[in-house]
Design a protein around this motif. Structure first.
Motif, mmCIF file in Angstrom:
data_model
loop_
_atom_site.group_PDB
_atom_site.id
_atom_site.type_symbol
_atom_site.label_atom_id
_atom_site.label_comp_id
_atom_site.label_asym_id
_atom_site.label_seq_id
_atom_site.Cartn_x
_atom_site.Cartn_y
_atom_site.Cartn_z
ATOM 1 N N ASP A 31 15.451 -63.905 6.558
ATOM 2 C CA ASP A 31 15.293 -63.814 8.002
ATOM 3 C C ASP A 31 14.309 -64.887 8.435
ATOM 4 N N ASP A 32 14.844 -65.954 9.025
ATOM 5 C CA ASP A 32 14.017 -67.100 9.432
ATOM 6 C C ASP A 32 13.144 -67.592 8.286
ATOM 7 N N GLY A 33 13.719 -67.577 7.074
ATOM 8 C CA GLY A 33 13.025 -68.123 5.921
ATOM 9 C C GLY A 33 12.423 -67.092 5.004
ATOM 10 N N ALA A 34 11.963 -65.958 5.514
ATOM 11 C CA ALA A 34 11.355 -64.935 4.662
ATOM 12 C C ALA A 34 12.429 -64.260 3.812
ATOM 13 N N ARG A 35 12.112 -64.035 2.547
ATOM 14 C CA ARG A 35 13.031 -63.314 1.669
ATOM 15 C C ARG A 35 12.752 -61.819 1.783
ATOM 16 N N LEU A 36 13.772 -61.057 2.144
ATOM 17 C CA LEU A 36 13.649 -59.614 2.318
ATOM 18 C C LEU A 36 14.474 -58.912 1.242
ATOM 19 N N ILE A 37 13.826 -58.015 0.499
ATOM 20 C CA ILE A 37 14.508 -57.276 -0.562
ATOM 21 C C ILE A 37 14.490 -55.794 -0.203
ATOM 22 N N ASP A 38 15.653 -55.300 0.186
ATOM 23 C CA ASP A 38 15.805 -53.892 0.552
ATOM 24 C C ASP A 38 16.026 -53.094 -0.723
ATOM 25 N N CYS A 39 15.109 -52.156 -0.990
ATOM 26 C CA CYS A 39 15.194 -51.357 -2.209
ATOM 27 C C CYS A 39 15.641 -49.925 -1.957
ATOM 28 N N GLY A 40 15.949 -49.592 -0.698
ATOM 29 C CA GLY A 40 16.370 -48.212 -0.475
ATOM 30 C C GLY A 40 16.568 -47.802 0.965
ATOM 31 N N ALA A 41 16.554 -48.758 1.901
ATOM 32 C CA ALA A 41 16.738 -48.419 3.314
ATOM 33 C C ALA A 41 18.230 -48.375 3.660
ATOM 34 N N ALA A 42 18.895 -49.517 3.577
ATOM 35 C CA ALA A 42 20.334 -49.591 3.874
ATOM 36 C C ALA A 42 21.158 -49.707 2.602
ATOM 37 N N VAL A 43 20.515 -49.541 1.452
ATOM 38 C CA VAL A 43 21.191 -49.639 0.156
ATOM 39 C C VAL A 43 20.782 -48.426 -0.681
ATOM 40 N N PRO A 44 21.539 -48.114 -1.744
ATOM 41 C CA PRO A 44 21.180 -46.945 -2.558
ATOM 42 C C PRO A 44 19.872 -47.113 -3.311
ATOM 43 N N GLY A 45 19.593 -48.331 -3.824
ATOM 44 C CA GLY A 45 18.422 -48.497 -4.672
ATOM 45 C C GLY A 45 18.542 -47.592 -5.883
ATOM 46 N N GLY A 46 17.425 -47.104 -6.390
ATOM 47 C CA GLY A 46 17.477 -46.212 -7.529
ATOM 48 C C GLY A 46 16.134 -46.100 -8.211
#
Length: 317
Positions: A31-46
């Protein structure tokens, strides 16, 4: 304390996670250069994503595993953490001391980005900040940070936005649940800091706390993860120095030393109008703590786990 490398070490963990995103069931976006790692909001994660999320929050200077415990009265999982760099891993990195705010956005921020920003009084006390070329932070939130929030964090850390990595997950997710409960040692160190204890005496640390069932909503998740440490957390801190001071401070370290101790955190939180700052700050510590003196071989322990409160909080019949 290790040299100015906390963010570099944490980013090594994040890079491994990003390279293995499919297996970990996480997502990596920009997002505008920043790397965002979703670990459990819109994804299952684990569970594995949560384990690595916790290790990233400790700047790679702590190891997190999942083991069995019967602290609730029946067999279940626990988050076990250990570190040989407790001040750096827990105070300079893991402690959630940054309230990240934006227009309609809020998240609790942890990770070594805090050491780069150096905005908290805590850093003057521990005598450590760092200048980093790239930074990593962990956000407790169910929403990806917007671009303006990322830019603000990067500015405060003194890095370009494209050199910022933010990992995030809500408390009511597998990963978010685990990374919060993996703070048993961190809460003990923070409590000792509040009590005026010299943290430099602590050489290494080990802690465990039961993993509650993942809650159906964020508020319940906050209650359960806090209770896991307050009523089920156990730590061993390996320290140096005289025994008299350890014997004096040990009874003050566990959560039971606080007048707010004794009922599920969700009830307590509601009684204080959902305002963290109305709760006795000395409540936030493990249920039981042991100070093991490396110089004399003596140990000083205090506190007890409360299985009944855990079962009530966790919704165990």
């Amino acid at each position: 304390m290790p040299g100015p490398q906390l963010n570099r070490l944490a980013l090594q963990v994040a890079d491994r996670m990003a390279a293995d995103a499919e297996r970990l069931r996480i997502s990596v976006t920009e997002d505008d250069g920043a790397r965002l790692i979703d670990c459990g909001a819109a994804v299952p994660g684990g569970v594995e994503a949560g384990r690595l999320l916790a290790e990233a929050s400790m700047a790679g200077l702590g190891a997190v595993t999942v083991a069995a415990t019967a602290v609730t009265g029946e067999e279940g999982p626990a988050a076990v953490v250990r570190t040989d760099h407790p001040i750096a891993a827990c105070m300079a990195a893991q402690y959630a001391g940054w309230e990240v705010k934006g227009d309609g956005y809020f998240a609790m921020g942890s990770g070594p980005m805090r050491a780069a920003a150096g905005r908290e009084d805590l850093f003057a006390d521990i005598g450590f900040t760092e200048q980093a070329e790239a930074c990593l932070g962990v956000l407790e939130t169910n929403t990806a940070p917007p671009a303006e929030v990322c830019a603000d964090i990067a500015r405060k850390c003194g890095v370009a936005t494209d050199n910022l990595t933010l990992l995030y997950a809500p408390t009511n997710s597998l990963a978010g649940n685990l990374q919060v409960v993996a703070r048993s040692v961190e809460t003990a160190l923070h409590k000792l800091h509040e009590l005026g204890f010299d943290l430099n005496r602590i050489q290494s640390a080990w802690g465990t706390a039961p993993l509650p069932p993942v809650a159906g909503d964020a508020l319940t998740g906050i209650g359960r993860t806090n209770d896991a440490i307050l009523y089920g957390g156990q730590v061993v801190l390996y320290v140096r120095g005289d025994d008299d001071s350890l014997a004096a401070i040990a009874p003050r370290l566990p959560s039971g030393a606080s007048p707010d101790h004794g009922r599920p955190f969700g009830e307590l939180f509601a009684a204080y109008d959902h305002d963290f700052y109305k709760i006795d700050k000395l409540l936030f510590s493990p249920a039981r703590a042991t100070l093991a003196n490396l110089d004399t071989g003596r140990s000083h322990a205090a506190g007890e786990v409360l299985p009944d409160v855990l079962r009530q909080s966790f919704g165990l019949s």
